[in-house]
Design a protein around this motif. Structure first.
Motif, PDB file in Angstrom:
ATOM      1  N   THR A  37      -9.559  -8.214 -36.567  1.00 42.39           N
ATOM      2  CA  THR A  37      -8.883  -7.562 -37.663  1.00 42.39           C
ATOM      3  C   THR A  37      -9.561  -8.057 -39.134  1.00 42.39           C
ATOM      4  OG1 THR A  37      -6.755  -7.185 -36.636  1.00 42.39           O
ATOM      5  CG2 THR A  37      -6.509  -7.473 -39.030  1.00 42.39           C
ATOM      6  N   ASP A 160       5.071 -11.000 -42.692  1.00 42.35           N
ATOM      7  CA  ASP A 160       4.274 -11.374 -41.553  1.00 42.35           C
ATOM      8  C   ASP A 160       3.835 -12.739 -41.301  1.00 42.35           C
ATOM      9  OD1 ASP A 160       2.318 -12.132 -43.572  1.00 42.35           O
ATOM     10  OD2 ASP A 160       1.304 -10.221 -43.540  1.00 42.35           O
ATOM     11  N   ASN A 278      -2.404  -7.292 -43.524  1.00 48.67           N
ATOM     12  CA  ASN A 278      -2.318  -8.125 -42.590  1.00 48.67           C
ATOM     13  C   ASN A 278      -2.523  -9.538 -42.800  1.00 48.67           C
ATOM     14  OD1 ASN A 278      -4.919  -8.274 -42.288  1.00 48.67           O
ATOM     15  ND2 ASN A 278      -4.874  -6.253 -41.193  1.00 48.67           N
ATOM     16  N   LEU A 284      -1.647 -11.547 -36.986  1.00 48.11           N
ATOM     17  CA  LEU A 284      -1.822 -10.874 -35.833  1.00 48.11           C
ATOM     18  C   LEU A 284      -3.077 -10.182 -35.739  1.00 48.11           C
ATOM     19  CD1 LEU A 284      -0.303  -9.708 -33.358  1.00 48.11           C
ATOM     20  CD2 LEU A 284       0.157  -7.760 -34.610  1.00 48.11           C
ATOM     21  N   SER A 287      -4.332  -6.129 -35.170  1.00 47.61           N
ATOM     22  CA  SER A 287      -3.501  -5.341 -35.790  1.00 47.61           C
ATOM     23  C   SER A 287      -4.473  -4.372 -36.766  1.00 47.61           C
ATOM     24  CB  SER A 287      -2.495  -5.997 -36.606  1.00 47.61           C
ATOM     25  OG  SER A 287      -2.969  -6.685 -37.636  1.00 47.61           O
ATOM     26  N   ARG A 288      -3.935  -3.358 -37.027  1.00 44.53           N
ATOM     27  CA  ARG A 288      -4.747  -2.221 -38.062  1.00 44.53           C
ATOM     28  C   ARG A 288      -5.114  -2.881 -39.250  1.00 44.53           C
ATOM     29  NH1 ARG A 288      -5.775   3.055 -37.064  1.00 44.53           N
ATOM     30  NH2 ARG A 288      -5.051   4.579 -38.781  1.00 44.53           N
TER      31      ARG A 288
END
Ligand SMILES: Cc1cc2nc3c(=O)[nH]c(=O)nc-3n(C[C@H](O)[C@H](O)[C@H](O)COP(=O)(O)O)c2cc1C
Length: 383
Positions: A37, A160, A278, A284, A287-288
């Protein structure tokens, strides 16, 4: 390499690497797990191209924008990041003053090494405070109330980081609790005497906003991941967010929103902005990327809430692409921390100057006289 050799984020990164002991550099530079990511946050900007208009009379180009109730001189600001004194002894004084000089938002992390009150003394430019919900409700309330008294203009709640991400570089360098420095890391501190002597003999830094409320880990800079895992409230939910928004009562962003559903709920509970983020790929992995998710979110909620693109920004044209897809502004973390490490306040000012020039030059070459003219027809994902 010197500061005057730095022309882009990659250059500032190189100089930061030269100046910082390894564990500190990798704490800034690294991401979670396989860092997929982290890499994608920047590479996703390359999936699309800008389409300039010509012959539009760009003798006057206005790159200012208004976000979170404040007019800022250009559509890029400093995301909240922890512990600036660890990267340069001037810490948040350097970063907040550089942001003020360039007329953009400075964001102060809950985990900062300068307090809310100190930062309001350092700089009078627009300031946002970044909140974490602590298990101790009194601590969260105290942070919000102090920001009101200290003239902060906006607040964001980071959603997040309910637990700390798995940053394997920190394990390898020993940037853990307790510190478990390897021989190589110790050698690296010895090889950076400028940093190490300031650390050993300079003023001791602490998590200045919360040190008076808790003694758990706040004076040991190495224990930040433990602090997160011990102090943050893992039961945090929409009610906590709504409570913080109401208690603050001013411009409020949820930082770390990635889905359309959550963006809609942010509107329902009264948030004025969302930061698509993110956490710079530090939480994470897999994740996108924020940029890949931007268009979908803007299409769904862009007329009802301000959308800020946070993460991956390394060039002025990245900001242009995000604005063309409907972001109100962008924010960055690592880029200005490299610059801070490379050269304190002058370093951050040099970076901001380069990025501001890139945005202005880019808009001029795009034939856009204002950020409003950066519209969706100016960008394509076609091959
Ligand atoms: C060293 C470091 C510390 C950070 N500390 C915080 C923090 O205390 N609170 C927070 O909400 N985000 C924190 N972040 C995340 C940034 O606010 C931001 O989301 C991220 O850096 C954006 O990605 P970029 O680094 O690619 O620009 C941190 C990021 C870095 C690199």
């Amino acid at each position: 390499m010197k500061l005057s050799d730095c022309y882009n984020v990659g250059d500032f990164r190189k100089l930061a690497k030269q100046k910082l002991p390894k564990p500190i550099f990798h704490y800034i530079d690294g991401g979670a797990d396989d860092e997929v990511t982290l890499k994608r946050n920047t590479s996703s900007f390359d999936k699309c191209d800008l389409i300039p208009s010509v012959l539009t009379d760009v003798s006057h180009v206005d790159i200012s924008t208004t976000v979170l109730g404040q007019k800022i001189n250009f559509p890029l600001f400093l995301s909240p990041t922890a512990m600036h004194q660890m990267y340069h002894s001037d810490g948040e004084k350097a970063t907040s003053r550089a942001a003020e000089k360039f007329g953009t938002f400075f964001s102060l992390s809950t985990m900062a090494t300068s307090s809310i009150e100190q930062v309001s003394e350092f700089a009078s430019g627009p300031k946002m405070f970044q909140l974490y919900i602590h298990k101790d409700q009194g601590l969260t309330d105290n942070l919000i109330d102090r920001c009101k008294q200290s003239g902060f203009k906006a607040m964001c709640l980071t959603v997040d980081t309910i637990v700390a991400g798995n940053r394997e570089r920190d394990h390898r360098t020993g940037f853990t609790t307790p510190p478990s420095l390897t021989l190589e890391s110790l050698f690296s501190f010895a090889m950076h005497p400028e940093w190490s002597l300031k650390y050993l003999f300079g003023p001791k830094f602490k998590l200045a906003n919360i040190a008076h409320m808790t003694n758990k880990g706040t004076s040991i800079e190495m224990s930040i991941m433990d602090y997160i895992n011990q102090q943050f409230d893992t039961s945090m939910n929409w009610k906590h967010a709504e409570y913080a928004i109401k208690r603050w009562g001013g411009p409020f962003a949820l930082k770390g929103i990635m889905s359309v559903e959550d963006a809609k709920r942010a509107i329902d509970i009264g948030a004025s902005a969302i930061m698509i983020s993110n956490h710079g790929g530090r939480q994470l992995d897999g994740s996108r990327s924020p940029f890949d998710q931007l268009e979908t979110i803007v299409d769904a909620v862009g007329d009802k809430i301000e959308v800020i693109l946070d993460g991956g920004i390394q060039r002025g044209t990245h900001v242009l692409k995000a604005l063309a897809l409907g972001a109100k502004a962008c924010s960055m973390g690592k880029a200005y921390l490299y610059a801070l490490s490379a050269g304190g306040q002058p370093g951050v000012e040099r970076l901001l100057s380069k990025l501001k020039d890139e945005i202005e030059r880019g808009m001029t070459l795009m034939g856009c006289r204002s950020v409003q003219e950066l519209t969706k027809d100016k960008i394509t994902f076609d091959k």
